[in-house]
Structure formats: C-alpha cells, structure tokens
Design a protein around this motif. Structure first.
Motif, PDB file in Angstrom:
ATOM      1  N   PRO A 178      13.049  39.356  67.273  1.00  0.00           N
ATOM      2  CA  PRO A 178      12.211  38.806  68.345  1.00  0.00           C
ATOM      3  C   PRO A 178      12.773  39.031  69.742  1.00  0.00           C
ATOM      4  O   PRO A 178      13.977  39.234  69.930  1.00  0.00           O
ATOM      5  N   LEU A 179      11.878  38.975  70.721  1.00  0.00           N
ATOM      6  CA  LEU A 179      12.243  39.275  72.092  1.00  0.00           C
ATOM      7  C   LEU A 179      13.160  38.218  72.694  1.00  0.00           C
ATOM      8  O   LEU A 179      13.802  38.464  73.720  1.00  0.00           O
ATOM      9  N   GLN A 180      13.234  37.046  72.080  1.00  0.00           N
ATOM     10  CA  GLN A 180      14.156  36.010  72.572  1.00  0.00           C
ATOM     11  C   GLN A 180      15.589  36.232  72.107  1.00  0.00           C
ATOM     12  O   GLN A 180      16.512  35.618  72.628  1.00  0.00           O
ATOM     13  N   ALA A 181      15.784  37.107  71.116  1.00  0.00           N
ATOM     14  CA  ALA A 181      17.111  37.281  70.517  1.00  0.00           C
ATOM     15  C   ALA A 181      17.944  38.234  71.366  1.00  0.00           C
ATOM     16  O   ALA A 181      18.137  39.402  71.028  1.00  0.00           O
ATOM     17  N   LEU A 182      18.460  37.727  72.484  1.00  0.00           N
ATOM     18  CA  LEU A 182      19.177  38.577  73.433  1.00  0.00           C
ATOM     19  C   LEU A 182      20.453  39.156  72.852  1.00  0.00           C
ATOM     20  O   LEU A 182      21.002  40.117  73.398  1.00  0.00           O
ATOM     21  N   ARG A 183      20.930  38.590  71.741  1.00  0.00           N
ATOM     22  CA  ARG A 183      22.131  39.144  71.105  1.00  0.00           C
ATOM     23  C   ARG A 183      21.946  40.603  70.729  1.00  0.00           C
ATOM     24  O   ARG A 183      22.915  41.367  70.660  1.00  0.00           O
ATOM     25  N   VAL A 203      10.130  43.588  79.120  1.00  0.00           N
ATOM     26  CA  VAL A 203       9.736  44.128  80.419  1.00  0.00           C
ATOM     27  C   VAL A 203       8.514  45.034  80.281  1.00  0.00           C
ATOM     28  O   VAL A 203       7.547  44.937  81.050  1.00  0.00           O
ATOM     29  N   VAL A 204       8.533  45.926  79.291  1.00  0.00           N
ATOM     30  CA  VAL A 204       7.450  46.887  79.111  1.00  0.00           C
ATOM     31  C   VAL A 204       6.152  46.189  78.722  1.00  0.00           C
ATOM     32  O   VAL A 204       5.079  46.494  79.266  1.00  0.00           O
ATOM     33  N   CYS A 205       6.225  45.248  77.793  1.00  0.00           N
ATOM     34  CA  CYS A 205       5.011  44.538  77.369  1.00  0.00           C
ATOM     35  C   CYS A 205       4.392  43.750  78.524  1.00  0.00           C
ATOM     36  O   CYS A 205       3.171  43.750  78.713  1.00  0.00           O
ATOM     37  N   ILE A 257       0.656  33.916  69.610  1.00  0.00           N
ATOM     38  CA  ILE A 257       1.027  33.064  70.739  1.00  0.00           C
ATOM     39  C   ILE A 257       0.935  33.888  72.015  1.00  0.00           C
ATOM     40  O   ILE A 257       1.440  35.022  72.074  1.00  0.00           O
ATOM     41  N   GLU A 258       0.312  33.339  73.046  1.00  0.00           N
ATOM     42  CA  GLU A 258       0.232  34.032  74.332  1.00  0.00           C
ATOM     43  C   GLU A 258       1.573  33.946  75.039  1.00  0.00           C
ATOM     44  O   GLU A 258       2.216  32.898  75.061  1.00  0.00           O
ATOM     45  N   ASN A 259       2.017  35.060  75.613  1.00  0.00           N
ATOM     46  CA  ASN A 259       3.318  35.094  76.267  1.00  0.00           C
ATOM     47  C   ASN A 259       3.276  36.100  77.412  1.00  0.00           C
ATOM     48  O   ASN A 259       3.203  37.308  77.185  1.00  0.00           O
ATOM     49  N   GLU A 260       3.290  35.605  78.644  1.00  0.00           N
ATOM     50  CA  GLU A 260       3.349  36.448  79.843  1.00  0.00           C
ATOM     51  C   GLU A 260       2.270  37.524  79.864  1.00  0.00           C
ATOM     52  O   GLU A 260       2.503  38.666  80.259  1.00  0.00           O
ATOM     53  N   GLY A 261       1.061  37.174  79.420  1.00  0.00           N
ATOM     54  CA  GLY A 261      -0.061  38.100  79.493  1.00  0.00           C
ATOM     55  C   GLY A 261      -0.317  38.903  78.233  1.00  0.00           C
ATOM     56  O   GLY A 261      -1.352  39.560  78.105  1.00  0.00           O
ATOM     57  N   TYR A 262       0.617  38.913  77.295  1.00  0.00           N
ATOM     58  CA  TYR A 262       0.394  39.593  76.019  1.00  0.00           C
ATOM     59  C   TYR A 262       0.546  38.575  74.888  1.00  0.00           C
ATOM     60  O   TYR A 262       0.913  37.417  75.103  1.00  0.00           O
ATOM     61  N   HIS A 263       0.225  38.995  73.669  1.00  0.00           N
ATOM     62  CA  HIS A 263       0.299  38.098  72.522  1.00  0.00           C
ATOM     63  C   HIS A 263       1.391  38.560  71.557  1.00  0.00           C
ATOM     64  O   HIS A 263       1.622  39.758  71.385  1.00  0.00           O
ATOM     65  N   ILE A 264       2.031  37.577  70.938  1.00  0.00           N
ATOM     66  CA  ILE A 264       3.162  37.878  70.060  1.00  0.00           C
ATOM     67  C   ILE A 264       3.047  37.062  68.775  1.00  0.00           C
ATOM     68  O   ILE A 264       2.603  35.907  68.783  1.00  0.00           O
ATOM     69  N   TYR A 265       3.411  37.697  67.668  1.00  0.00           N
ATOM     70  CA  TYR A 265       3.331  37.082  66.348  1.00  0.00           C
ATOM     71  C   TYR A 265       4.730  37.089  65.735  1.00  0.00           C
ATOM     72  O   TYR A 265       5.324  38.147  65.534  1.00  0.00           O
ATOM     73  N   PRO A 288      12.881  57.167  79.841  1.00  0.00           N
ATOM     74  CA  PRO A 288      14.026  56.255  79.791  1.00  0.00           C
ATOM     75  C   PRO A 288      13.593  54.801  79.842  1.00  0.00           C
ATOM     76  O   PRO A 288      12.405  54.484  80.002  1.00  0.00           O
ATOM     77  N   ASN A 289      14.541  53.916  79.687  1.00  0.00           N
ATOM     78  CA  ASN A 289      14.291  52.505  79.936  1.00  0.00           C
ATOM     79  C   ASN A 289      14.039  52.298  81.422  1.00  0.00           C
ATOM     80  O   ASN A 289      14.533  53.050  82.261  1.00  0.00           O
ATOM     81  N   GLY A 290      13.271  51.269  81.747  1.00  0.00           N
ATOM     82  CA  GLY A 290      12.931  51.014  83.143  1.00  0.00           C
ATOM     83  C   GLY A 290      13.396  49.635  83.601  1.00  0.00           C
ATOM     84  O   GLY A 290      13.728  48.766  82.790  1.00  0.00           O
ATOM     85  N   PHE A 291      13.399  49.450  84.915  1.00  0.00           N
ATOM     86  CA  PHE A 291      13.929  48.214  85.494  1.00  0.00           C
ATOM     87  C   PHE A 291      13.235  47.946  86.823  1.00  0.00           C
ATOM     88  O   PHE A 291      13.039  48.867  87.617  1.00  0.00           O
ATOM     89  N   SER A 292      12.862  46.704  87.054  1.00  0.00           N
ATOM     90  CA  SER A 292      12.300  46.296  88.342  1.00  0.00           C
ATOM     91  C   SER A 292      13.444  46.056  89.318  1.00  0.00           C
ATOM     92  O   SER A 292      14.271  45.154  89.102  1.00  0.00           O
ATOM     93  N   LEU A 293      13.497  46.846  90.344  1.00  0.00           N
ATOM     94  CA  LEU A 293      14.618  46.741  91.283  1.00  0.00           C
ATOM     95  C   LEU A 293      14.592  45.404  92.016  1.00  0.00           C
ATOM     96  O   LEU A 293      13.558  45.003  92.559  1.00  0.00           O
ATOM     97  N   PRO A 294      15.723  44.699  92.044  1.00  0.00           N
ATOM     98  CA  PRO A 294      15.807  43.433  92.775  1.00  0.00           C
ATOM     99  C   PRO A 294      15.961  43.702  94.268  1.00  0.00           C
ATOM    100  O   PRO A 294      16.337  44.807  94.675  1.00  0.00           O
TER     101      PRO A 294
END
Length: 404
Positions: free
Chosen positions: A14-19, A29-31, A60-68, A187-193
C-alpha cells in the motif's frame, strides 16, 4: 481534445507503507497528478503493514483517486507477493478500463495482472522499478532465475509497453529481449519545492541541532546492505578529522543492519557526528532535505532512486555511485559520481566539503537538473502519451514512444 482515461494501477504493497521506499512515494504522486488532470484513477493494492483503522476490501476515495486495500493472509505478505485477494476487484473494473499500470518487478501480482488483462483485452504497462538490475538479480539468484523462467519473461513479453525509469534500465530490458520500440524511458518525477532563504534554512538546521557552520550530509533510503552505508561511514571516517564541521544524517527504515552500523560508528568514535534518524516522512522529511547541504547515496544497485530526485529538487549537491543510474549529475555538474569503494567516495567528499564555491555551484545545478529532467509535469505528460497510445492502439506504440 483527448477524453479522460480510465487507468488502473496495481502495486503489491500500500501507498502508506513508506518502508518500501521510492515506488510507493512515486505511486502516490503520480496517481494524485493524473487524477488532478481529470483521469479516473483506481489503485488496487494490499493491506501489508496498513494501519488497522483503514478500511479493507472496499473502494476508498483518496486525493482525487480511488484505492482498494485487499486483505491478505500472513504468507501472502512477502516476496514474490502472491495476492489472490486482488483478483476480484481487478476483474470487476477491467471492463471499461483503458490501461493498467503495474509497479514492482518479480511479483506474482504482476502475473495475475497479465492473465486478467489478457482475458479482458486491456493493455498493461510494465514497470520493474529497478527489480531487474543485474546486481539485484544476483541476490537469491537461483530463485530469481526460476521466477524469470516461469513468470517474468512472459510478463515482460506480453506488456504493451515497458516503462524504464533510467537509460540503464532500458539497456537491461533490451538484454531481456524487449525491442526498443516497446520501451518508454520515463523517470520518476517530483514537484519542485520553493527555494528557501538562507535565514529559513539556518532556522531549520537549528531545530535539528545543527549549527550554521556545520556542513550536513544526508543519506535517505532503506538501511539495507545494498545501499552501501558501510562505504559511506568508512569514507566519512577518513575525512572526519580534516573537516570537523561535517555532519552525517542517516534517515530511513531499518532492514536489520542499523544496530551493527551504530556499533561501528561507536567504534570509530563518531557518535556525536553521525545521526540515525529512522524512517522520516512528512514535515520531518522536508526539514531534513531543507537543512542538508549534500545528498549522499553510495548504493550497489538502484533503479532510479526517488530520494535522489527529491534531493535534487531541494538543491543539494550530489555524491552518488555509478549504480544510482543518474549520469546527468556529471552532465549538469551537480556533484560527483564515485566508484563503490571507500577511497573513491572519500575523495569526492573532500571535493564537496573543501570548496564552498564548488558546493554552492553544484547545489544550483542540482535544482536546474531537477527542473529540466525530473519535473512532475514532464513525467506525467510522457505517461499520458504512452497511455493514450496503447489505449487507442494496443499493438502500435512505436510512433509515440519515439517522442517520449
């Protein structure tokens, strides 16, 4: 104008598993960005290490997309991630889905995607996320050779497009027999701070216990043997007397070696200058990136490290090894690429620590590199091109892939 797409993403954890590091961060980020552009995005994953208060087995709705989050039994929560519980939700949404995106190679989850999409006539994009790296394939090599023979070759062969996150991964896919026309290097992408003022940066450093005169070196990633942290510690020891204001922060989830590394740091007498911060996310992670001067990753194997892209976005001078697969570091003069040995790493650390002007120049170039090559907008544009191409013509992707 092209109509919005219906996109399904399948990832074994899952996307919460930052490990699990970069792949889950990048998936979030992409979703989120694809959904913000109007696409209907559905993510199917498992409940591996998922907090108990999050609902399972429903959308479940999450930041504009749905996740199961599909429930799994204990023996399904380890490689190669046989996850039969995702079969039903994936089968239910395939009717009307334009494209399926897989993430993480060498999993039985992907073989399930292959079978179900084939029956439904839906194309899928394969992304190994570095799992096919020859050095990684040497770990448990016998088991991986068997897996490749019975599963992975077919998964790769039947994908409409194979996404490579680096030129190195593109070369690896070609060695696996994938034609260049079926490979999209995205490549992977990133929103520049936003760029911090010097005063803001100094304030954050003080919150973390560093002084204005310290030069902070940040390692961020899994505390795993493959990351070469022992090389970095030995190199840091070699230059520590020469640069008494150098500090090293090691941040990331422990995969069983942190206690050994801490004992080694104590043996070197560097406890006051080497900090193990554990797994950090959110505001803690942002503070670490904003406070650092140099980003160091001395890995033996990578796909395309998400942490490196984040470090570039925050304007950190880079010290990487060749196996990090970011040759653009030298092209943009954003830091140094070392061999995977202590002497090479130490010599490049000296160059960054001993020349303030050079370090500042590398920091500015790092930010420019992030903007030119890894900005999230460019990455999503390229993904959309691939998705639209195979959604319309699953067997004719060549013309679009040439432009990606």
């Amino acid at each position: 104008m092209d109509r919005p797409l219906k996109i399904a993403k399948v990832i074994p954890y899952p996307l919460q598993a930052l490990r699990f590091g970069g792949p889950v961060v990048q998936a979030q980020v992409v979703c989120r960005e694809l959904a913000a552009r109007g696409h209907e995005v559905r993510v199917i994953t498992t409940d591996i290490e998922l907090p108990q208060d999050i609902r399972r087995n429903e959308w479940i709705e999450n930041e504009g997309y749905h996740i199961y989050y599909a429930s799994t039994s204990p023996h399904h929560r380890m490689p190669p991630y046989y996850t039969p519980s995702i079969r039903r939700p994936l089968r239910e949404i395939l009717d009307g889905t334009d494209v399926v995106q897989t993430n993480i190679g060498l999993t039985l989850t992907n073989d399930m995607v292959r079978k179900l999409t084939k029956r439904a006539g839906v194309p899928y994009v394969y992304n190994a996320e570095g799992a096919l790296c020859p050095k990684r394939m040497q770990i448990k090599s016998f088991e991986k050779k068997l897996f490749r023979y019975f599963y992975e070759n077919r998964i790769v062969r039947e994908a409409a497009v194979c996404q490579a996150v680096s030129q190195y991964e593109r070369d690896t896919l070609m060695q696996w027999g994938v034609s260049p026309e079926r490979i999209a290097v995205i490549p992977n992408g990133f929103s520049l701070p936003p760029i911090d003022t010097r005063e803001a940066k100094m304030g954050l450093r003080q919150q973390l216990g560093y002084t204005n005169d310290d030069i902070v070196i940040l390692f961020m990633g899994r505390i795993s043997p493959i990351k070469g942290i022992d090389l970095l510690l030995n190199a840091f020891d070699q230059i520590s007397d020469e640069f008494p204001n150098a500090q090293l922060m090691i941040a990331g989830p422990d995969e069983g070696i942190q206690a050994t590394l801490k004992k080694f740091v104590q043996k070197l007498g560097l406890e006051q200058r080497v900090r193990f911060s554990g797994l950090i996310g959110g505001e803690e992670k942002t503070k670490a990136l904003q406070s650092a001067d140099i980003f160091a990753l001395t890995s033996h194997s990578e796909g395309l490290p998400n942490a490196v892209i984040e470090g570039l976005g925050y304007g950190l001078a880079m010290l990487l090894t060749l196996y990090c697969n970011v040759p653009e570091i030298e092209e943009y003069d954003a830091g140094y690429i070392a061999d995977t040995n202590v002497g090479s790493i130490a010599s490049r650390l000296r160059l960054l620590l001993g020349d303030d002007r050079k370090r500042l120049s590398c920091q500015e170039n790092a930010r420019r590199l992030a903007q030119d090559r890894f900005s999230l907008g460019k990455v999503i544009n390229d993904l959309e091109k691939v998705y639209y191409s195979i959604a319309k013509h699953p067997d004719r992707t060549r013309s679009v892939l040439r432009s990606v």
